[in-house]
Write a protein that holds these residues in place. Structure first.
Motif, PDB file in Angstrom:
ATOM      1  N   ASP A  21      -5.029 117.845  77.057  1.00  0.00           N
ATOM      2  CA  ASP A  21      -4.393 118.493  75.901  1.00  0.00           C
ATOM      3  C   ASP A  21      -3.864 119.889  76.228  1.00  0.00           C
ATOM      4  O   ASP A  21      -3.259 120.539  75.378  1.00  0.00           O
ATOM      5  CB  ASP A  21      -5.369 118.569  74.721  1.00  0.00           C
ATOM      6  N   ASP A  23      -1.316 122.544  78.053  1.00  0.00           N
ATOM      7  CA  ASP A  23       0.109 122.491  78.376  1.00  0.00           C
ATOM      8  C   ASP A  23       0.409 123.322  79.624  1.00  0.00           C
ATOM      9  O   ASP A  23      -0.506 123.786  80.309  1.00  0.00           O
ATOM     10  CB  ASP A  23       0.950 122.918  77.173  1.00  0.00           C
ATOM     11  N   HIS A  27      -3.233 126.408  78.238  1.00  0.00           N
ATOM     12  CA  HIS A  27      -4.114 126.438  77.067  1.00  0.00           C
ATOM     13  C   HIS A  27      -3.792 125.219  76.218  1.00  0.00           C
ATOM     14  O   HIS A  27      -2.800 124.537  76.448  1.00  0.00           O
ATOM     15  CB  HIS A  27      -3.987 127.748  76.269  1.00  0.00           C
ATOM     16  N   ASN A  29      -2.319 122.861  73.712  1.00  0.00           N
ATOM     17  CA  ASN A  29      -1.012 122.871  73.059  1.00  0.00           C
ATOM     18  C   ASN A  29      -1.165 122.959  71.545  1.00  0.00           C
ATOM     19  O   ASN A  29      -2.093 122.395  70.967  1.00  0.00           O
ATOM     20  CB  ASN A  29      -0.240 121.607  73.442  1.00  0.00           C
ATOM     21  N   ASN A  30      -0.245 123.638  70.896  1.00  0.00           N
ATOM     22  CA  ASN A  30      -0.346 123.896  69.448  1.00  0.00           C
ATOM     23  C   ASN A  30      -0.447 122.639  68.594  1.00  0.00           C
ATOM     24  O   ASN A  30      -1.132 122.633  67.586  1.00  0.00           O
ATOM     25  CB  ASN A  30       0.799 124.791  68.973  1.00  0.00           C
TER      26      ASN A  30
END
Length: 145
Positions: A21, A23, A27, A29-30
């Motif tokens: 997860d 990116d 970190h 991704n939103n």
């Protein structure tokens, strides 16, 4: 630690932060945060037995809007606790608040809010919130300190 940060939330789920997860900026991704919120929302719905209610009546919540405020970047490895609570109930909708607590960072990593409308899935239209559904939500919220 996560539960202490989420003491106002009657429903809390614990989830691992997954390597895949992250990116290119290394970190989480939103868009993943909305999945975290969804996991907590589904756990909340299970607590109020929404699936049984929907099967019986055809009426249930439908997500009208959702937003997130990012406070600290999550990275792998970590374990998060995601809280869900209902902060406001209207005639045909309710507002659900979310909070994501990082065990590794010992802080709130994100907060969110979603508006859910009561919807008649059989007739495909918005309806007033049934008293039974409202009572189930109020009962869960009464458990919270």
């Amino acid at each position: 630690m996560g539960e202490m940060l989420l003491e106002d939330f009657p429903v809390i789920v614990e989830l691992p932060v997954v390597w895949g997860d992250m990116d290119a900026l290394q970190h989480i991704n939103n868009v993943v945060y909305f999945r975290y919120f969804e996991n907590a929302r589904v756990a909340y719905f299970e607590r109020i037995r929404i699936w049984e209610f929907m099967e019986k009546t055809g009426i249930g919540p439908i997500l009208a809007s959702i937003q997130c405020r990012f406070r600290a970047p999550l990275t792998y490895p970590d374990v998060i606790s995601v809280g869900a609570r209902v902060s406001d109930i209207g005639q045909d909708r309710f507002t659900m608040k979310y909070s994501v607590a990082s065990r590794r960072l010992a802080t709130i990593a994100a907060e969110g809010e979603g508006v859910l409308v009561t919807y008649d899935y059989r007739n495909k239209l918005k309806v007033s919130m049934p008293a039974e559904l409202k009572r189930s939500i109020l009962d869960i919220e009464a458990e919270s300190p």
